[in-house]
Design an enzyme around this catalytic site. Structure first.
Site, short mmCIF file in Angstrom:
data_model
loop_
_atom_site.label_atom_id
_atom_site.label_comp_id
_atom_site.label_asym_id
_atom_site.label_seq_id
_atom_site.Cartn_x
_atom_site.Cartn_y
_atom_site.Cartn_z
N ASP A 143 20.91 16.70 0.15
CA ASP A 143 20.80 17.08 1.56
C ASP A 143 19.88 16.07 2.24
O ASP A 143 18.85 15.68 1.66
CB ASP A 143 20.16 18.46 1.70
CG ASP A 143 21.11 19.60 1.38
OD1 ASP A 143 22.23 19.33 0.91
OD2 ASP A 143 20.72 20.77 1.59
N HIS B 2 22.03 15.27 -7.14
CA HIS B 2 23.23 15.57 -7.92
C HIS B 2 24.13 14.35 -8.06
O HIS B 2 23.98 13.36 -7.32
CB HIS B 2 23.99 16.73 -7.27
CG HIS B 2 23.24 18.03 -7.28
ND1 HIS B 2 23.55 19.07 -8.12
CD2 HIS B 2 22.14 18.43 -6.57
CE1 HIS B 2 22.70 20.07 -7.92
NE2 HIS B 2 21.84 19.71 -6.98
N SER C 158 11.61 12.36 -0.44
CA SER C 158 11.66 10.91 -0.35
C SER C 158 13.05 10.43 0.03
O SER C 158 13.69 11.01 0.89
CB SER C 158 11.19 10.28 -1.66
OG SER C 158 10.94 8.91 -1.48
#
Length: 301
Positions: free
Chosen positions: A101, A158, A264
């Protein structure tokens, strides 16, 4: 892809907001953050979680456990799991799914060994991957995207495609912020900051996920090795992995590969001609883990 030759000049306000970063004790503050985010005193961690969730507008309805009091410390909340159904994977065997995200900082094609950092600034692909030209060569002229994770975002990373892990590299470095302002101001930012690069073989050829640290990013983890940093270190470390047998690591598309303990940036790299990005995915676009970023092709096709 943004035009690197049309940089807007930095304003006085930009300089005033940016220059204190050079004076901050980056490593000391990061070690302090590591300790604070792991305090388990209920009164402290509950207050910290509540104020953070309220201040940054965290959507707790998506969390696997929506009760802030259920987390043993702030870091467990920050790296919380999501309900599986809220991040479905885009269909298609060779669809490149977004690994996180966040927001797209840059997206495009590498110009030989240079990647676009911000308008008017590029950085070295070889330096990003630890200064090894042979390690960088498969990605020269290939598709890349830089994805920025804000504090409110989900902070697990992921797999965009199913991949066989070939190599991991930990490159010690500075701990500048990776905010859009800092990306505009600090030369070679992503090749200067602490980072962990994981290199995979996929159906679309070589793929790299580079997890870039920043101030207050107190730990970077992978699912196969645990915490890579801390310690922050002073020398480059690298690990090679077999393709089969003991020690081999193969991860399916959508599987968790790592996480930031505090937020980050992730840089995703592919080889030349291996991936076509979706035209709708442009710098500044908000993205979610699992959505389609582009389409990959088998090597040689």
């Amino acid at each position: 892809m943004s035009d690197p030759d049309t940089a807007a000049p930095a304003t006085l306000g930009d300089h005033l907001r940016h220059w204190p970063q050079y004076l901050l004790p980056q490593r000391w503050l990061t070690r302090l953050t590591y300790r604070v985010t792991r305090v388990r005193a209920p009164w402290f961690k509950n207050a910290l979680i509540r104020s953070f969730a309220r201040g940054f507008g965290v959507n707790l309805d998506e969390a696997l456990d929506p009760d802030p009091r259920a987390y043993p410390d702030f870091n467990a909340f920050f790296t919380r799991a999501l309900k599986p159904e809220v991040r479905p994977l885009a269909p298609g065997d060779r669809t490149v799914c977004c690994p996180v995200d966040g927001a797209v900082s840059q997206i495009g094609i590498a110009q030989a060994d240079r990647l676009l950092q911000a308008k008017g600034r590029t950085f070295s692909l070889a330096a990003l991957l630890g200064g090894d030209m042979e390690r960088a060569r498969p990605f020269q002229g290939g598709a890349f995207t830089t994805l920025y994770l804000s504090p409110r975002d989900y902070h697990r990373i992921h797999m965009p495609l199913t991949g066989q892990l070939r190599e991991m590299v930990h490159v010690p470095g500075a701990l500048f912020s990776v905010s859009p302002l800092t990306a505009r101001m600090v030369p070679e930012l992503f090749a200067r900051n602490e980072r962990v690069a994981a290199l995979f073989d996929t159906e679309a050829g070589p793929m790299a996920l580079v997890l870039v640290g920043a101030i207050n990013v107190a730990s970077i983890e992978t699912v196969w090795a645990g915490a890579i940093t801390p310690p922050l270190g002073t020398t480059i470390r690298h690990w090679r992995y077999p393709s089969s047998g003991a020690g081999a690591v193969r991860l399916d598309q959508g599987a968790e590969m790592g996480r930031f303990n505090m937020g980050s940036t992730v840089i995703l790299l592919f080889g030349a001609g291996a991936v076509r990005w979706e035209t709708a995915i442009q710098p500044g676009a908000a993205v979610r883990m699992g959505q389609a970023l582009g389409a990959g092709s088998a090597p040689g096709t």
